[in-house]
Enzyme design. Structure first.
Site, PDB file in Angstrom:
ATOM      1  N   PRO A  18      -0.283  -6.862  -6.504  1.00  0.00           N
ATOM      2  CG  PRO A  18      -2.531  -6.531  -5.960  1.00  0.00           C
ATOM      3  CD  PRO A  18      -1.566  -7.578  -6.447  1.00  0.00           C
ATOM      4  CD  GLU A  94       8.403  -2.115  -1.960  1.00  0.00           C
ATOM      5  OE1 GLU A  94       7.982  -1.986  -3.139  1.00  0.00           O
ATOM      6  OE2 GLU A  94       7.654  -2.076  -0.965  1.00  0.00           O
ATOM      7  CB  VAL A  95      12.710  -6.779  -6.898  1.00  0.00           C
ATOM      8  CG1 VAL A  95      11.465  -7.368  -7.544  1.00  0.00           C
ATOM      9  CG2 VAL A  95      13.949  -7.054  -7.743  1.00  0.00           C
TER      10      VAL A  95
HETATM   11  P1  ADP Z   1       2.728  -5.920   0.054  1.00  0.00           P
HETATM   12  O1  ADP Z   1       4.176  -6.123   0.382  1.00  0.00           O
HETATM   13  O2  ADP Z   1       2.245  -6.817  -1.066  1.00  0.00           O
HETATM   14  O3  ADP Z   1       2.369  -4.479  -0.190  1.00  0.00           O
HETATM   15  P2  ADP Z   1       2.349  -6.515   2.841  1.00  0.00           P
HETATM   16  O4  ADP Z   1       2.978  -7.866   3.059  1.00  0.00           O
HETATM   17  O5  ADP Z   1       3.138  -5.324   3.264  1.00  0.00           O
HETATM   18  O6  ADP Z   1       1.872  -6.382   1.319  1.00  0.00           O
HETATM   19  O7  ADP Z   1       0.974  -6.406   3.642  1.00  0.00           O
HETATM   20  C1  ADP Z   1      -0.036  -7.389   3.592  1.00  0.00           C
HETATM   21  C2  ADP Z   1      -0.990  -7.091   4.745  1.00  0.00           C
HETATM   22  O8  ADP Z   1      -1.645  -5.848   4.491  1.00  0.00           O
HETATM   23  C3  ADP Z   1      -2.134  -8.066   4.908  1.00  0.00           C
HETATM   24  O9  ADP Z   1      -1.783  -9.199   5.650  1.00  0.00           O
HETATM   25  C4  ADP Z   1      -3.164  -7.226   5.669  1.00  0.00           C
HETATM   26  O10 ADP Z   1      -2.885  -7.244   7.035  1.00  0.00           O
HETATM   27  C5  ADP Z   1      -2.881  -5.810   5.204  1.00  0.00           C
HETATM   28  N1  ADP Z   1      -3.850  -5.223   4.249  1.00  0.00           N
HETATM   29  C6  ADP Z   1      -4.224  -3.920   4.225  1.00  0.00           C
HETATM   30  N2  ADP Z   1      -5.043  -3.665   3.195  1.00  0.00           N
HETATM   31  C7  ADP Z   1      -5.207  -4.824   2.532  1.00  0.00           C
HETATM   32  C8  ADP Z   1      -5.934  -5.212   1.350  1.00  0.00           C
HETATM   33  N3  ADP Z   1      -6.652  -4.334   0.647  1.00  0.00           N
HETATM   34  N4  ADP Z   1      -5.865  -6.495   0.947  1.00  0.00           N
HETATM   35  C9  ADP Z   1      -5.129  -7.385   1.648  1.00  0.00           C
HETATM   36  N5  ADP Z   1      -4.418  -7.082   2.758  1.00  0.00           N
HETATM   37  C10 ADP Z   1      -4.448  -5.827   3.203  1.00  0.00           C
HETATM   38 MG    MG Z   2       5.816  -4.863   0.383  1.00  0.00          MG
END
Ligand code: ADP
Ligand code: MG
Length: 204
Positions: A18, A94-95
């Site tokens: 997610p 974002e594939v």
């Molecule tokens: P994704 O690409 O899966 O959306 P990102 O790599 O951009 O995730 O971001 C992960 C980071 O988001 C984590 O290391 C943490 O710092 C931050 N974060 C913010 N909210 C959450 C959450 N609910 N669960 C886990 N990490 C979170």
């Molecule tokens: Mg991301």
């Protein structure tokens, strides 16, 4: 010999889960390590994700990696193939926003010996399979399914909760529009934020 290819096959890696599960972080980590190993990396993202920069991908924890923005799979191909001989690792973030055409392109690249590392959402805010990702998971060499932290209770979260009224499939990146939820606290279509209930570590 099952193939006429003259190069050893590459590898397809999918990083999924997610929102906030660390997919972009993990993609950036793998691409940085490839560059440390002196492999040449090309990274792409769909132009639907304009959250931070057109010339890089970024994680919610502010890590970045250079990336080109492309509109379609055909654009991705047109950007990549002229320099393909120079590229060993192809990263895509974002594939889920690309069409199913990303699947034959991935297969073509893997037969040309490329390592293809793709990150994207496995499900929509309605908890339904998202675009080409489920099929990419099926053909991958390796699937990494990450969980986030549930904003209600702190348990591992597999769902992306949409906050607010919008029911369009694609509403990208605006802060406060989405949060991670576990199965117990995921409520499709419900409008409520629990983001303030857990203390998040400061980004960096
Ligand atoms: P994704 O690409 O899966 O959306 P990102 O790599 O951009 O995730 O971001 C992960 C980071 O988001 C984590 O290391 C943490 O710092 C931050 N974060 C913010 N909210 C959450 C959450 N609910 N669960 C886990 N990490 C979170
Ligand atoms: Mg991301």
């Amino acid at each position: 010999m099952g193939t006429m290819s003259t190069v050893p096959p590459g590898r397809i890696e999918i990083i999924t889960g997610p929102m906030f599960s660390g997919k972009s972080e993990e993609l950036i980590r793998r691409l940085k390590r490839a560059r440390i190993a002196r492999q040449r990396v090309a990274c792409y993202k769909p132009d639907i994700d304009l959250r931070y920069h057109r010339t890089s991908i970024a994680s919610h924890s502010s890590q970045t990696h250079e990336a080109a923005t492309v509109t379609t799979v055909e654009d991705l191909r047109a950007a990549l193939f002229p320099q393909l001989d120079e590229v060993e690792v192809v990263g895509i973030d974002e594939v889920q926003f690309f069409s199913e055409a990303i699947i034959p392109l991935s297969v073509e690249l893997v037969h040309l010996g490329k390592r293809v590392v793709m990150a994207g959402l496995d499900t929509t805010f309605a908890a339904e399979p998202f675009g080409p990702v489920p099929n990419l998971m099926a053909i991958a060499d390796e699937v990494t399914k990450l969980s986030a932290v549930c904003m209600v209770c702190g348990a591992p979260a597999i769902h992306t909760q949409r906050l607010g009224q919008s029911q369009e499939l694609v509403v990208v990146g605006a802060a406060g529009l989405y949060e991670a939820r576990c199965r117990a606290h995921f409520e499709p279509w419900v409008d409520a934020s629990h983001s303030q209930q857990l203390e998040l570590p400061t980004a960096q």
